[in-house]
Design a protein around this motif. Sequence first.
Motif, PDB file in Angstrom:
ATOM      1  N   TYR A  74     -31.287   2.441-122.524  1.00 28.14           N
ATOM      2  CA  TYR A  74     -30.500   1.979-121.317  1.00 28.14           C
ATOM      3  C   TYR A  74     -29.793   3.122-120.699  1.00 28.14           C
ATOM      4  O   TYR A  74     -29.204   4.072-121.345  1.00 28.14           O
ATOM      5  CB  TYR A  74     -29.750   0.723-121.789  1.00 28.14           C
ATOM      6  CG  TYR A  74     -30.281  -0.285-122.256  1.00 28.14           C
ATOM      7  CD1 TYR A  74     -31.168  -1.240-121.578  1.00 28.14           C
ATOM      8  CD2 TYR A  74     -29.915  -0.891-123.577  1.00 28.14           C
ATOM      9  CE1 TYR A  74     -31.639  -2.379-122.165  1.00 28.14           C
ATOM     10  CE2 TYR A  74     -30.708  -1.826-124.223  1.00 28.14           C
ATOM     11  CZ  TYR A  74     -31.487  -2.580-123.538  1.00 28.14           C
ATOM     12  OH  TYR A  74     -32.203  -3.695-124.155  1.00 28.14           O
ATOM     13  N   THR A  75     -29.600   2.759-119.211  1.00 30.92           N
ATOM     14  CA  THR A  75     -28.789   3.455-118.506  1.00 30.92           C
ATOM     15  C   THR A  75     -27.790   2.452-117.916  1.00 30.92           C
ATOM     16  O   THR A  75     -28.360   1.724-117.053  1.00 30.92           O
ATOM     17  CB  THR A  75     -29.244   4.276-117.553  1.00 30.92           C
ATOM     18  OG1 THR A  75     -30.085   5.378-118.098  1.00 30.92           O
ATOM     19  CG2 THR A  75     -28.289   5.334-116.777  1.00 30.92           C
ATOM     20  N   HIS A  76     -26.583   2.372-118.105  1.00 31.58           N
ATOM     21  CA  HIS A  76     -25.873   1.341-117.482  1.00 31.58           C
ATOM     22  C   HIS A  76     -24.869   1.937-116.344  1.00 31.58           C
ATOM     23  O   HIS A  76     -24.303   3.082-116.429  1.00 31.58           O
ATOM     24  CB  HIS A  76     -24.750   0.717-118.437  1.00 31.58           C
ATOM     25  CG  HIS A  76     -25.513   0.045-119.646  1.00 31.58           C
ATOM     26  ND1 HIS A  76     -25.989  -1.089-119.290  1.00 31.58           N
ATOM     27  CD2 HIS A  76     -25.602   0.286-120.897  1.00 31.58           C
ATOM     28  CE1 HIS A  76     -26.687  -1.540-120.614  1.00 31.58           C
ATOM     29  NE2 HIS A  76     -26.352  -0.735-121.482  1.00 31.58           N
ATOM     30  N   GLY A  77     -24.673   1.223-115.121  1.00 30.89           N
ATOM     31  CA  GLY A  77     -23.977   1.609-114.080  1.00 30.89           C
ATOM     32  C   GLY A  77     -22.822   0.784-113.902  1.00 30.89           C
ATOM     33  O   GLY A  77     -22.638  -0.238-114.471  1.00 30.89           O
ATOM     34  N   GLU A  78     -22.168   0.689-112.568  1.00 29.51           N
ATOM     35  CA  GLU A  78     -21.087  -0.059-112.348  1.00 29.51           C
ATOM     36  C   GLU A  78     -21.418  -1.375-112.145  1.00 29.51           C
ATOM     37  O   GLU A  78     -22.493  -1.865-111.884  1.00 29.51           O
ATOM     38  CB  GLU A  78     -20.502   0.517-110.991  1.00 29.51           C
ATOM     39  CG  GLU A  78     -19.448  -0.312-110.527  1.00 29.51           C
ATOM     40  CD  GLU A  78     -18.872   0.121-108.794  1.00 29.51           C
ATOM     41  OE1 GLU A  78     -18.120  -0.507-108.236  1.00 29.51           O
ATOM     42  OE2 GLU A  78     -19.583   1.366-108.615  1.00 29.51           O
ATOM     43  N   GLY A  79     -20.544  -2.159-113.094  1.00 31.79           N
ATOM     44  CA  GLY A  79     -20.866  -3.636-113.016  1.00 31.79           C
ATOM     45  C   GLY A  79     -21.402  -4.037-114.277  1.00 31.79           C
ATOM     46  O   GLY A  79     -21.693  -5.520-114.508  1.00 31.79           O
ATOM     47  N   ASP A  80     -21.963  -3.029-115.061  1.00 38.62           N
ATOM     48  CA  ASP A  80     -22.651  -3.577-116.260  1.00 38.62           C
ATOM     49  C   ASP A  80     -21.867  -3.752-117.635  1.00 38.62           C
ATOM     50  O   ASP A  80     -20.795  -3.019-117.914  1.00 38.62           O
ATOM     51  CB  ASP A  80     -23.575  -2.344-116.640  1.00 38.62           C
ATOM     52  CG  ASP A  80     -24.861  -2.493-116.052  1.00 38.62           C
ATOM     53  OD1 ASP A  80     -25.163  -3.582-115.136  1.00 38.62           O
ATOM     54  OD2 ASP A  80     -25.832  -1.687-115.797  1.00 38.62           O
ATOM     55  N   LEU A  81     -22.334  -4.827-118.170  1.00 36.69           N
ATOM     56  CA  LEU A  81     -21.579  -5.114-119.659  1.00 36.69           C
ATOM     57  C   LEU A  81     -22.472  -4.526-120.694  1.00 36.69           C
ATOM     58  O   LEU A  81     -23.792  -4.788-120.612  1.00 36.69           O
ATOM     59  CB  LEU A  81     -21.451  -6.411-119.877  1.00 36.69           C
ATOM     60  CG  LEU A  81     -20.270  -7.075-119.085  1.00 36.69           C
ATOM     61  CD1 LEU A  81     -20.533  -8.559-119.108  1.00 36.69           C
ATOM     62  CD2 LEU A  81     -18.813  -6.977-119.943  1.00 36.69           C
ATOM     63  N   ARG A 102     -25.387   6.160-120.895  1.00 37.88           N
ATOM     64  CA  ARG A 102     -26.632   5.814-121.489  1.00 37.88           C
ATOM     65  C   ARG A 102     -26.469   5.745-123.139  1.00 37.88           C
ATOM     66  O   ARG A 102     -25.522   6.064-123.591  1.00 37.88           O
ATOM     67  CB  ARG A 102     -27.502   6.955-121.349  1.00 37.88           C
ATOM     68  CG  ARG A 102     -27.123   8.371-121.978  1.00 37.88           C
ATOM     69  CD  ARG A 102     -28.222   9.509-121.541  1.00 37.88           C
ATOM     70  NE  ARG A 102     -27.929  10.498-122.323  1.00 37.88           N
ATOM     71  CZ  ARG A 102     -28.572  11.484-122.046  1.00 37.88           C
ATOM     72  NH1 ARG A 102     -29.478  11.771-121.264  1.00 37.88           N
ATOM     73  NH2 ARG A 102     -28.668  13.087-122.640  1.00 37.88           N
ATOM     74  N   ILE A 103     -26.988   4.862-123.423  1.00 43.31           N
ATOM     75  CA  ILE A 103     -27.436   4.173-124.632  1.00 43.31           C
ATOM     76  C   ILE A 103     -28.540   4.879-125.233  1.00 43.31           C
ATOM     77  O   ILE A 103     -29.789   4.741-124.828  1.00 43.31           O
ATOM     78  CB  ILE A 103     -27.338   2.689-124.784  1.00 43.31           C
ATOM     79  CG1 ILE A 103     -26.385   2.087-124.182  1.00 43.31           C
ATOM     80  CG2 ILE A 103     -27.431   2.110-126.452  1.00 43.31           C
ATOM     81  CD1 ILE A 103     -25.091   2.480-124.479  1.00 43.31           C
ATOM     82  N   THR A 104     -28.378   5.625-126.526  1.00 39.63           N
ATOM     83  CA  THR A 104     -29.218   6.368-127.246  1.00 39.63           C
ATOM     84  C   THR A 104     -29.458   6.059-128.500  1.00 39.63           C
ATOM     85  O   THR A 104     -28.463   5.462-129.458  1.00 39.63           O
ATOM     86  CB  THR A 104     -29.216   7.747-127.089  1.00 39.63           C
ATOM     87  OG1 THR A 104     -27.834   8.109-127.657  1.00 39.63           O
ATOM     88  CG2 THR A 104     -29.143   8.118-125.589  1.00 39.63           C
ATOM     89  N   LYS A 105     -30.749   6.199-129.154  1.00 35.31           N
ATOM     90  CA  LYS A 105     -31.175   6.009-130.827  1.00 35.31           C
ATOM     91  C   LYS A 105     -31.571   7.454-131.147  1.00 35.31           C
ATOM     92  O   LYS A 105     -32.602   8.035-130.625  1.00 35.31           O
ATOM     93  CB  LYS A 105     -31.856   4.839-130.855  1.00 35.31           C
ATOM     94  CG  LYS A 105     -32.391   4.842-132.479  1.00 35.31           C
ATOM     95  CD  LYS A 105     -31.382   3.942-133.045  1.00 35.31           C
ATOM     96  CE  LYS A 105     -31.645   3.744-134.471  1.00 35.31           C
ATOM     97  NZ  LYS A 105     -30.538   3.307-135.336  1.00 35.31           N
ATOM     98  N   ASP A 106     -30.889   7.674-132.116  1.00 34.71           N
ATOM     99  CA  ASP A 106     -31.128   9.064-132.917  1.00 34.71           C
ATOM    100  C   ASP A 106     -32.215   8.592-133.828  1.00 34.71           C
ATOM    101  O   ASP A 106     -32.291   7.883-134.585  1.00 34.71           O
ATOM    102  CB  ASP A 106     -30.091   9.957-133.485  1.00 34.71           C
ATOM    103  CG  ASP A 106     -29.047  10.305-132.489  1.00 34.71           C
ATOM    104  OD1 ASP A 106     -29.639  10.661-131.258  1.00 34.71           O
ATOM    105  OD2 ASP A 106     -28.040  10.527-132.724  1.00 34.71           O
ATOM    106  N   SER A 107     -33.273   9.776-134.016  1.00 32.51           N
ATOM    107  CA  SER A 107     -34.275   9.352-135.075  1.00 32.51           C
ATOM    108  C   SER A 107     -33.986  10.555-136.102  1.00 32.51           C
ATOM    109  O   SER A 107     -33.071  11.383-136.024  1.00 32.51           O
ATOM    110  CB  SER A 107     -35.876   9.857-134.415  1.00 32.51           C
ATOM    111  OG  SER A 107     -35.808  11.359-134.039  1.00 32.51           O
ATOM    112  N   GLY A 108     -34.603  10.344-137.207  1.00 36.37           N
ATOM    113  CA  GLY A 108     -34.351  11.224-138.382  1.00 36.37           C
ATOM    114  C   GLY A 108     -34.715  12.638-138.160  1.00 36.37           C
ATOM    115  O   GLY A 108     -34.214  13.542-139.045  1.00 36.37           O
TER     116      GLY A 108
END
Length: 240
Positions: free
Chosen positions: A75-82, A61-67
């Motif tokens: 995003y949540t990436h699974g098998e076959g994802d770039l 999973r791709i996350t962004k932190d706040s202050g």
Amino acid sequence: MTDTKSSGMIRHQANSECFSAQNLDRLKATMYEMNVKAGDHLFWEGDPADKLYYVKSGSVRITKDSGDGKHFILYTHGEGDLFGQLDPFQASLHSFNAEALEDSVIGFIQQKDLDTLLWQHGDLAVEFMKWMGLIHRMTQTKFRDLMMFGKPGALCSTLIRLCNSYGEKQGDAIRITRKVTNTELAEMIGSTRESVNRMLSDLKKADVVTLEGGYTIVKDLSYLRDICQCENCPLDMCRI
């Protein structure tokens, strides 16, 4: 929304499908491989952004932190994802974090190797541009739902995306086969768990969703589409 032939599963579109089989093989041949344990990070915000990643197995999973210590799940990436942040700027740094949700096998391509491939194969360069365009559109539509239709619209859009990514047909309903907590939903739409609790309660009262054994069942997809003014985006774009 498109059904598969016999399993009842709604097809999960991997974004590597932007590439032909030949060009995907070219990318894979250039990859190094690493094993990542659940909870480990592939990169942190501020790390050098010099690789393209490919999920061979597992999920990230791709996350962004706040202050203020909160984080937003992009995003949540699974098998076959770039995935990866590649841009024309020198010494570019990651704007996001990437965390393995389970034990995963990840392929990665150094940017210098990718540059060589794109220079050698014009058709791959064109497909790569299409892939980058897809990722941009996916991000754009997520923020559109949040900014234009508020938290209820963002929640309905997220439930639709979950149906597209993990949905299993059950008669006229769709069972989301991945357990998602209210805290996770809140992090996906930049809200609080309490707000998500209230919005889901309203959807349950309207007989739009229900819970069975920790899994979310969407009973009225058209209701969710009306709330977020769904534009019927292609399935490979409308996903988590």
